[in-house]
Design an enzyme around this catalytic site. Structure first.
Site, PDB file in Angstrom:
ATOM      1  N   TYR A 155       0.969  -1.157  -0.125  1.00 43.87           N
ATOM      2  CA  TYR A 155       0.292  -0.044  -0.019  1.00 43.87           C
ATOM      3  C   TYR A 155       0.967   1.333   0.162  1.00 43.87           C
ATOM      4  O   TYR A 155       2.009   1.262   0.536  1.00 43.87           O
ATOM      5  CB  TYR A 155      -0.735   0.027   1.264  1.00 43.87           C
ATOM      6  CG  TYR A 155      -1.937  -0.776   1.323  1.00 43.87           C
ATOM      7  CD1 TYR A 155      -1.766  -2.252   2.169  1.00 43.87           C
ATOM      8  CD2 TYR A 155      -3.239  -0.706   0.854  1.00 43.87           C
ATOM      9  CE1 TYR A 155      -2.812  -3.203   1.978  1.00 43.87           C
ATOM     10  CE2 TYR A 155      -4.233  -1.800   0.905  1.00 43.87           C
ATOM     11  CZ  TYR A 155      -4.083  -2.721   1.719  1.00 43.87           C
ATOM     12  OH  TYR A 155      -4.859  -3.817   1.924  1.00 43.87           O
ATOM     13  N   HIS A 163      -6.026   1.853  -2.413  1.00 40.04           N
ATOM     14  CA  HIS A 163      -5.843   0.541  -2.648  1.00 40.04           C
ATOM     15  C   HIS A 163      -4.588  -0.112  -2.754  1.00 40.04           C
ATOM     16  O   HIS A 163      -3.528   0.933  -3.067  1.00 40.04           O
ATOM     17  CB  HIS A 163      -6.853   0.226  -3.859  1.00 40.04           C
ATOM     18  CG  HIS A 163      -8.304   0.097  -3.803  1.00 40.04           C
ATOM     19  ND1 HIS A 163      -8.802  -0.966  -3.004  1.00 40.04           N
ATOM     20  CD2 HIS A 163      -9.266   0.967  -4.129  1.00 40.04           C
ATOM     21  CE1 HIS A 163     -10.273  -0.652  -3.093  1.00 40.04           C
ATOM     22  NE2 HIS A 163     -10.187   0.558  -3.741  1.00 40.04           N
ATOM     23  N   LYS A 201      -4.230  -5.312 -10.173  1.00 43.93           N
ATOM     24  CA  LYS A 201      -2.914  -4.961  -9.284  1.00 43.93           C
ATOM     25  C   LYS A 201      -1.509  -5.551 -10.307  1.00 43.93           C
ATOM     26  O   LYS A 201      -1.985  -6.091 -11.149  1.00 43.93           O
ATOM     27  CB  LYS A 201      -2.806  -5.440  -7.959  1.00 43.93           C
ATOM     28  CG  LYS A 201      -4.162  -5.165  -6.987  1.00 43.93           C
ATOM     29  CD  LYS A 201      -3.662  -5.744  -5.601  1.00 43.93           C
ATOM     30  CE  LYS A 201      -4.914  -5.824  -4.794  1.00 43.93           C
ATOM     31  NZ  LYS A 201      -5.529  -4.619  -4.573  1.00 43.93           N
TER      32      LYS A 201
END
Lengths: 472, 363
Positions: free
Chosen positions: B275, B283, B314
């Protein structure tokens, strides 16, 4: 997207806090008239946007039959259109336009005695006598498409005698020398069908363009600036010792009792001396440094070789001396017991072999690859102007000519923290790995990244310009 | 959403060791301010006044627990360490229980737990889908009756409008309804004073505990003792025993020390997620898999993880750890307790693994 809503709410709240603070600050401190006036149009826009609730997106896959005639009719119509098109188009080739290609088994290549057709722009190699040579992959690809008619040629005289034997596609497939070659063909044909321009990586002896200057030019222009980095390297060795002393102090038990840290950043800076990290080349100079000094010291294993150079679809491609490729591909068959997915060291050795348009070195808007690449030991721009023909290869891909298409935003125009995120995500040198599984190809992009050179810590004292930029 | 304290205040410090940032103002022309400043500078220390108590339980699989309520909050608010045992990550059980059982307790009322927010959002989404399905069914009915394309278009337009209204209404009314449900067994949650007993504790990952002991002196435990519990008696360990822990910690420290908030990536099939600043702010954008530089896996292994990671939008990072000195030397350093020398004998490097789609990369 679960999670999105709650996070965005959170963030909004946070932004509100910041905004409130700023506005009160502006009123409290220096009452500049410019600052007190508020632009309500912006605020209005925001509230409008916030009020208009967005409908959640639906997935694409909703083809369930709903039992109505309308849906059936639509399906039938669509099918009919497809069949009609296929049925009514002319099959076969005109005798006048037929191009004959002759496969020579001894040399595992094919020749076209009378080459003609559009495909010649990106395929084959024409010698001085006007005969076009195709490598085996090109030959099979063209034969499969029906662009050339394949013949067998055991003896060059056969061609003139008219003693021809036409090959079937099945027969051509039997000429594959190895599984590896067949894998390569799959990748080649797949990319060709999509319009990419593909050449085997080792196919250019002359007229090859490279990012790396010839040694003479390197010594003259780049070595002096690298000499400085030689000192830097010595400095690095020393800093290693300093680091280890600093670590001895930092990780001693009473560190935080006698050392004073006035902000969190200084604590972070002491912390990040502990783990050494691999620095990847990020600029032209660092790439050259890697190539000419470091590369020579380490012996690279060559288990993985680059298979193809790939260019994005473009007009005016000059196959005699193409510019730097856009991608480079390594082919790997996942079911072949003798091969394995590249390990870290394999990846490193592939990275060191790469020679393509390193996207990350072009910082400025008007970056001209011709003046940053070399053909035949010469700067490519010079080489091109020395060629008699003015058919200078335009770097533009077809799509930049299409007007109205959104132009890519330049990286420099983003705020620094976004640029940093992009650097981390896009990384630096990269290659494509084409993984073959019994006829199915899956592409993977492997990219070097460098988290060690980027610091993302939050600086509570000045939250406005919080993220420091890249360390040099 | 009601909030107790703004996030910028609550999570002011990214690390549990705070910097000395309350030194008095220095006036260059006033020598007394100089003296006072120097006095403050000398007197103040970074170290915590009172270290945080931890309990280590379990023999083979060690659990590292923080039980004090304030300590739990402190570790969460200063760097997002640990996971509440009854919560998603932040230890919010006590708050949730208080909200449920003592809704009139004003102190706690305005803190909405993230778990609650998710729950509300999910029920709203279910409601919305139900409504949409109803409309779809009506449309189908209309079609079966043989409506014209215009009529259909009109209906779709109407459907969209209705759904949009529903959505706005939901967003406006997303306040939290406190349903008071008291179960018989809830009686046991109260102490004699009528307060709810804290049952939750904060569990730390081994790497987090190492970071909070070895790198930053925050936990009330000796570094040697912690390593002994995690990896065994240093006198008789062999390289294999300690290497797994070292590998994980080297990667953890690497990312922590460059400012990332590192948390377990188990929910995404990898080792860590990164993070920027912390879970309440962004996020996580990176999923990290820690690998040895010699480690080999087949393609399916990579692609399975990459697909999961790609599915949650991601970036998949392979973090390779390379040993720079011999195993014997590492063991020697480990036995001497020179842990920082052990960790600095490993080098990290990253490779990003991303699926490449040929059709989408032509221009």
């Amino acid at each position: 997207m679960p999670g999105q809503f709650e996070k965005s709410n959170n963030k909004d709240d946070n932004d509100d806090d910041v905004d409130l603070k700023n506005s009160t600050n502006a009123v409290d401190s220096d009452l500049d008239e410019d600052e007190v006036h508020q632009d309500w149009s912006q605020v209005a826009k925001l509230t409008k946007k916030a009020l208009k609730a967005k409908l959640p997106k639906r997935g694409e896959k909703e083809y369930e039959p709903d039992g109505t005639e309308i849906q059936d009719a639509m399906l039938v119509n669509a099918r009919k259109a497809m069949y009609d098109t296929l049925f009514n188009s002319i099959r076969g080739s005109m005798l006048k336009n037929q191009v004959k290609a002759f496969y020579i088994p001894d040399r595992h290549v094919a020749i076209i005695p009378h080459p003609k057709g559009n495909f010649l722009q990106t395929i084959g190699r024409v010698d001085k006598t006007g005969i076009c040579y195709l490598n085996f992959l090109e030959f099979l690809y063209l034969a499969e498409r029906g662009t050339v008619t394949p013949f067998l040629c055991n003896d060059l005289n056969d061609i003139t005698n008219g003693n021809e034997y036409q090959l079937s596609i099945q027969e051509i497939y039997s000429f594959f020398k190895s599984q590896n070659e067949m894998d390569n063909f799959q990748v080649y044909a797949h990319l060709k069908r999509l319009g990419f321009i593909v050449f085997p990586s080792n196919s250019f002896e002359s007229g090859k363009t490279t990012f790396y200057p010839p040694t003479s030019i390197f010594k003259k222009y780049f070595a002096p600036s690298l000499f400085k980095s030689f000192y830097l390297r010595i400095g690095l060795i020393f800093s290693k010792y300093f680091n280890s002393i600093a670590n001895d102090i930092f990780y001693s038990t009473s560190n935080f009792h006698y050392m004073k840290y006035l902000n969190s950043i200084s604590i972070y800076k002491s912390l990040n001396k502990l783990i050494p990290y691999h620095k990847v080349p990020k600029s032209k100079l660092e790439l050259l440094d890697q190539k000419f000094t470091i590369d020579q010291l380490t012996t690279t294993n060559r288990e993985f070789e680059l298979s193809f150079d790939v260019w994005k679809p473009q007009v005016n491609f000059k196959k005699k001396c193409p510019n730097l490729p856009d991608f480079q591909i390594v082919v790997y068959n996942k079911n072949d017991g003798s091969q394995h997915f590249p390990t870290y060291h394999d990846c490193q050795s592939i990275f060191n072999q790469l020679d393509y348009k390193f996207g990350f070195v072009q910082g400025k808007d008007d970056f001209d690859w011709d003046s940053h690449s070399y053909t035949d030991e010469k700067l490519r721009a010079e080489y091109l102007s020395s060629l008699k023909s003015k058919a200078k290869q335009s770097n533009a891909s077809i799509n930049t000519k299409v007007e109205g298409k959104k132009k890519k935003r330049k990286i420099n125009s983003f705020p620094p923290h976004v640029q940093q995120k992009m650097r981390l995500k896009n990384g630096y040198r990269s290659f494509l790995l084409a993984v073959i599984d019994d006829g199915i190809i899956s592409f993977t992009r492997m990219t070097e990244s460098d988290f060690g050179s980027e610091n993302v810590w939050y600086n509570p004292t000045n939250s406005k310009t919080k993220r420091p930029t890249r360390k040099k | 959403m009601a909030k107790g304290r703004p996030n910028s205040k609550r999570y002011k410090y990214p690390l549990p060791i705070h910097p000395i940032d309350d030194l008095p103002q220095l006036y260059p022309h006033n020598p007394i301010s100089w003296i006072y400043w120097t006095y403050c500078y000398v007197k103040k220390v970074n170290a915590l006044e009172r270290k945080i108590k931890v309990e280590l339980t379990g023999k083979k699989y060690v659990h590292i627990l923080v039980k004090d309520n304030n300590d739990m909050l402190y570790l969460w608010e200063n760097g997002f360490f640990g996971t509440g045992q009854f919560s998603r990550s932040e230890p919010t059980w006590l708050n949730r229980a208080t909200n449920r059982l003592l809704p009139n307790d004003e102190d706690k009322k305005n803190q909405v737990a993230l778990e609650k927010v998710t729950q509300i959002r999910r029920s709203q989404r279910a409601e919305f889908k139900k409504e949409r399905e109803k409309m779809e069914a009506q449309l189908l009915e209309l079609r079966k009756q043989g409506c014209t394309a215009e009529e259909e278009q009109e209906f779709i337009e109407k459907e969209r409008e209705t759904l949009r209204e529903l959505r706005s209404k939901e967003l406006l009314l997303s306040s939290i309804d406190n349903e008071l449900k008291f179960r018989y067994e809830d009686n046991e949650l109260f102490d004699d004073m009528g307060n709810i007993i804290q049952l939750e504790s904060l569990e730390l990952l081994p790497v987090e505990a190492i970071f909070l002991t070895f790198a930053l002196p925050v936990l009330e435990i000796e570094t040697d003792h912690l390593f002994r519990r995690l990896a065994g008696d240093p006198k008789n360990v062999n390289y294999k025993d300690i290497y797994g822990l070292i590998k994980k910690y080297v990667a953890y420290h690497h990312y922590r020390s460059h400012g990332w908030c590192v948390r377990s990536g188990i929910k995404f099939g990898c080792d860590y997620i990164l993070y920027q600043r912390g879970p309440p702010f962004h996020h996580a954008e990176f999923c990290v898999m820690v690998l040895d530089s010699e480690e080999k896996h087949d393609y399916t292994w990579f692609s399975s993880i990459a697909r999961v990671v790609g599915g949650v939008k991601k970036t998949f990072v392979l973090c390779y750890i390379e040993r720079l000195i011999s195993e014997q030397d590492i063991l020697k350093l480990w036995r001497n307790g020179q842990y920082h020398k052990v960790f600095s004998s490993f080098k990290t490097s990253e490779i990003i693994y991303k699926r490449w789609i040929s059709g989408k990369n032509r221009d």
